[in-house]
Motif scaffolding. Structure first.
Motif, PDB file in Angstrom:
ATOM      1  N   GLY A  34      18.048  31.299 -23.634  1.00  0.00           N
ATOM      2  CA  GLY A  34      17.490  29.968 -23.474  1.00  0.00           C
ATOM      3  C   GLY A  34      16.563  29.463 -24.546  1.00  0.00           C
ATOM      4  N   ALA A  35      16.293  30.229 -25.596  1.00  0.00           N
ATOM      5  CA  ALA A  35      15.405  29.753 -26.660  1.00  0.00           C
ATOM      6  C   ALA A  35      16.035  28.567 -27.382  1.00  0.00           C
ATOM      7  N   VAL A  36      15.197  27.612 -27.791  1.00  0.00           N
ATOM      8  CA  VAL A  36      15.695  26.401 -28.441  1.00  0.00           C
ATOM      9  C   VAL A  36      15.085  26.183 -29.829  1.00  0.00           C
ATOM     10  N   GLY A  37      14.456  27.209 -30.369  1.00  0.00           N
ATOM     11  CA  GLY A  37      13.863  27.083 -31.691  1.00  0.00           C
ATOM     12  C   GLY A  37      13.381  28.437 -32.173  1.00  0.00           C
ATOM     13  N   ALA A  38      12.937  28.475 -33.422  1.00  0.00           N
ATOM     14  CA  ALA A  38      12.437  29.727 -33.993  1.00  0.00           C
ATOM     15  C   ALA A  38      11.453  29.395 -35.096  1.00  0.00           C
ATOM     16  N   THR A  39      10.758  30.412 -35.549  1.00  0.00           N
ATOM     17  CA  THR A  39       9.766  30.195 -36.596  1.00  0.00           C
ATOM     18  C   THR A  39       9.850  31.303 -37.630  1.00  0.00           C
ATOM     19  N   SER A  40       9.272  31.024 -38.781  1.00  0.00           N
ATOM     20  CA  SER A  40       9.168  32.030 -39.837  1.00  0.00           C
ATOM     21  C   SER A  40       7.888  31.760 -40.614  1.00  0.00           C
ATOM     22  N   ASN A  41       7.428  32.774 -41.296  1.00  0.00           N
ATOM     23  CA  ASN A  41       6.327  32.637 -42.253  1.00  0.00           C
ATOM     24  C   ASN A  41       6.394  33.872 -43.146  1.00  0.00           C
ATOM     25  N   PRO A  42       5.608  33.948 -44.195  1.00  0.00           N
ATOM     26  CA  PRO A  42       5.727  35.101 -45.091  1.00  0.00           C
ATOM     27  C   PRO A  42       5.544  36.450 -44.397  1.00  0.00           C
ATOM     28  N   VAL A  43       4.644  36.533 -43.423  1.00  0.00           N
ATOM     29  CA  VAL A  43       4.429  37.797 -42.712  1.00  0.00           C
ATOM     30  C   VAL A  43       5.669  38.157 -41.885  1.00  0.00           C
ATOM     31  N   ILE A  44       6.221  37.171 -41.173  1.00  0.00           N
ATOM     32  CA  ILE A  44       7.428  37.410 -40.381  1.00  0.00           C
ATOM     33  C   ILE A  44       8.577  37.851 -41.290  1.00  0.00           C
ATOM     34  N   VAL A  45       8.731  37.193 -42.424  1.00  0.00           N
ATOM     35  CA  VAL A  45       9.809  37.549 -43.355  1.00  0.00           C
ATOM     36  C   VAL A  45       9.637  38.988 -43.844  1.00  0.00           C
ATOM     37  N   GLY A  46       8.391  39.404 -44.108  1.00  0.00           N
ATOM     38  CA  GLY A  46       8.156  40.789 -44.515  1.00  0.00           C
ATOM     39  C   GLY A  46       8.590  41.776 -43.444  1.00  0.00           C
ATOM     40  N   THR A  47       8.326  41.429 -42.182  1.00  0.00           N
ATOM     41  CA  THR A  47       8.755  42.285 -41.070  1.00  0.00           C
ATOM     42  C   THR A  47      10.273  42.347 -40.983  1.00  0.00           C
ATOM     43  N   VAL A  48      10.919  41.176 -41.126  1.00  0.00           N
ATOM     44  CA  VAL A  48      12.387  41.141 -41.068  1.00  0.00           C
ATOM     45  C   VAL A  48      12.994  41.928 -42.227  1.00  0.00           C
ATOM     46  N   MET A  49      12.354  41.898 -43.392  1.00  0.00           N
ATOM     47  CA  MET A  49      12.844  42.690 -44.533  1.00  0.00           C
ATOM     48  C   MET A  49      12.935  44.160 -44.156  1.00  0.00           C
ATOM     49  N   LYS A  50      11.921  44.662 -43.441  1.00  0.00           N
ATOM     50  CA  LYS A  50      11.930  46.069 -43.032  1.00  0.00           C
ATOM     51  C   LYS A  50      12.992  46.308 -41.955  1.00  0.00           C
ATOM     52  N   GLN A  51      13.131  45.351 -41.013  1.00  0.00           N
ATOM     53  CA  GLN A  51      14.091  45.518 -39.923  1.00  0.00           C
ATOM     54  C   GLN A  51      15.531  45.410 -40.391  1.00  0.00           C
ATOM     55  N   GLU A  52      15.766  44.575 -41.412  1.00  0.00           N
ATOM     56  CA  GLU A  52      17.123  44.334 -41.911  1.00  0.00           C
ATOM     57  C   GLU A  52      17.233  44.772 -43.374  1.00  0.00           C
ATOM     58  N   TYR A  53      16.664  45.919 -43.673  1.00  0.00           N
ATOM     59  CA  TYR A  53      16.562  46.385 -45.057  1.00  0.00           C
ATOM     60  C   TYR A  53      17.923  46.461 -45.743  1.00  0.00           C
ATOM     61  N   ASP A  54      18.918  46.974 -45.026  1.00  0.00           N
ATOM     62  CA  ASP A  54      20.242  47.146 -45.635  1.00  0.00           C
ATOM     63  C   ASP A  54      20.884  45.812 -46.005  1.00  0.00           C
ATOM     64  N   THR A  55      20.463  44.738 -45.339  1.00  0.00           N
ATOM     65  CA  THR A  55      20.978  43.407 -45.662  1.00  0.00           C
ATOM     66  C   THR A  55      20.235  42.795 -46.827  1.00  0.00           C
ATOM     67  N   TRP A  56      18.893  42.893 -46.799  1.00  0.00           N
ATOM     68  CA  TRP A  56      18.090  42.114 -47.728  1.00  0.00           C
ATOM     69  C   TRP A  56      17.723  42.841 -49.024  1.00  0.00           C
ATOM     70  N   ALA A  57      17.652  44.158 -49.010  1.00  0.00           N
ATOM     71  CA  ALA A  57      17.331  44.863 -50.264  1.00  0.00           C
ATOM     72  C   ALA A  57      18.384  44.597 -51.339  1.00  0.00           C
ATOM     73  N   PRO A  58      19.677  44.684 -51.013  1.00  0.00           N
ATOM     74  CA  PRO A  58      20.679  44.336 -52.041  1.00  0.00           C
ATOM     75  C   PRO A  58      20.585  42.878 -52.477  1.00  0.00           C
ATOM     76  N   ARG A  59      20.260  41.995 -51.552  1.00  0.00           N
ATOM     77  CA  ARG A  59      20.172  40.576 -51.894  1.00  0.00           C
ATOM     78  C   ARG A  59      19.002  40.320 -52.842  1.00  0.00           C
ATOM     79  N   VAL A  60      17.892  41.020 -52.640  1.00  0.00           N
ATOM     80  CA  VAL A  60      16.749  40.876 -53.553  1.00  0.00           C
ATOM     81  C   VAL A  60      17.160  41.278 -54.969  1.00  0.00           C
ATOM     82  N   ARG A  61      17.895  42.377 -55.081  1.00  0.00           N
ATOM     83  CA  ARG A  61      18.347  42.816 -56.411  1.00  0.00           C
ATOM     84  C   ARG A  61      19.305  41.798 -57.030  1.00  0.00           C
ATOM     85  N   GLU A  62      20.163  41.205 -56.200  1.00  0.00           N
ATOM     86  CA  GLU A  62      21.082  40.184 -56.709  1.00  0.00           C
ATOM     87  C   GLU A  62      20.319  38.968 -57.232  1.00  0.00           C
ATOM     88  N   ILE A  63      19.326  38.512 -56.460  1.00  0.00           N
ATOM     89  CA  ILE A  63      18.551  37.332 -56.874  1.00  0.00           C
ATOM     90  C   ILE A  63      17.832  37.620 -58.190  1.00  0.00           C
TER      91      ILE A  63
END
Length: 260
Positions: A34-63
């Protein structure tokens, strides 16, 4: 399967809730409940980086490889934007189904820009080009409120953060109201949400409408009819209606509104 507590909160009560993260699996679960929205900020993004490391670590190297002259900060903000774009795409069906009243993800202005309203405005304009359901989060400080007022006048959706006092909340509300008045005077769209109410409604709902700048659409009661009928309500409902308020026991006669 019986509904979860979150699903009941969203369906049985006048409550909208957002997911305080842009983690893909968390947002998927929240939307399913039932959620109808979401939020992000630099701290949240840092947490997601750790949670989804296999997704975002390669992307950081690509960028970094695609932009060899970028600073670490520029690479970081590209990741922040890409996480937000992913969340916006996930929430877009909610945004479309609710005519833009719901289904947004909030992305925060770079906190290092807080001394400059002009630089915050510049970044907000950029963020606003990334998705139709973007909402931009500004700090509720003097320069942030100045920036909020400027971009609201341009039609950008905003919210406020780092707001700890009543005076900050009032200053934000006054700035937004000034911006919307200027948009209206210029003939620009200032569509407001509305609620359908009987004129017998409890005063708490009138206070709600005043506080949140919601247009009250009253159904007048008349002699011999002291409740709101479905036909009365439907005649006042449109795509910006966020609720129809029914009374189970009107003050005048004790009658229940005809709810099925």
């Amino acid at each position: 399967m019986p509904p979860t507590p979150l699903q009941r909160t969203a369906s049985d009560y006048p409550t909208d809730y957002w997911n305080d993260s842009c983690n893909e699996s968390e947002l998927t679960y929240a939307m399913e409940n039932g959620a109808v929205g979401a939020t992000s900020n630099p701290v949240i993004v840092g947490t997601v980086m750790k949670q989804e490391y296999d997704t975002w670590a390669p992307r950081v190297r690509e960028i970094a490889a695609e932009h060899p002259t970028w600073t670490d900060q520029q690479v970081t903000w590209q990741v922040i934007e890409e996480m937000a774009v992913r969340g916006w795409k996930m929430l877009e069906p909610v945004w479309q189904a609710n005519h833009g009243q719901k289904g947004r993800l909030s992305i925060q202005i770079d906190p290092t820009l807080n001394r400059s309203a002009e630089r915050m405005i510049e970044q907000a304009r950029h963020f606003d080009t990334l998705a139709p359901n973007v909402q931009i989060k500004f700090p509720a400080v003097k320069t942030g409120i100045e920036a909020m007022e400027a971009v609201t006048e341009e039609g950008v959706s905003i919210n406020a953060t780092v707001s700890f006092t009543v005076s900050q909340a009032l200053a934000v509300g006054e700035a937004i109201e000034r911006a919307l008045q200027r948009r209206e005077a210029a003939g620009e769209d200032t569509t407001r949400p509305n609620m359908v109410l009987g004129s017998n409604v409890q005063v708490v709902w009138e206070k709600f409408c005043r506080y949140w700048d919601v247009e009250p659409r009253y159904v007048p009661v008349t002699k011999g009819r002291y409740t709101v009928t479905p036909e009365d309500a439907l005649a006042r409902v449109d795509e910006n209606t966020i609720g129809v308020i029914a009374i189970l026991g009107t003050t005048y006669t004790g009658e229940f509104e005809p709810i099925e």
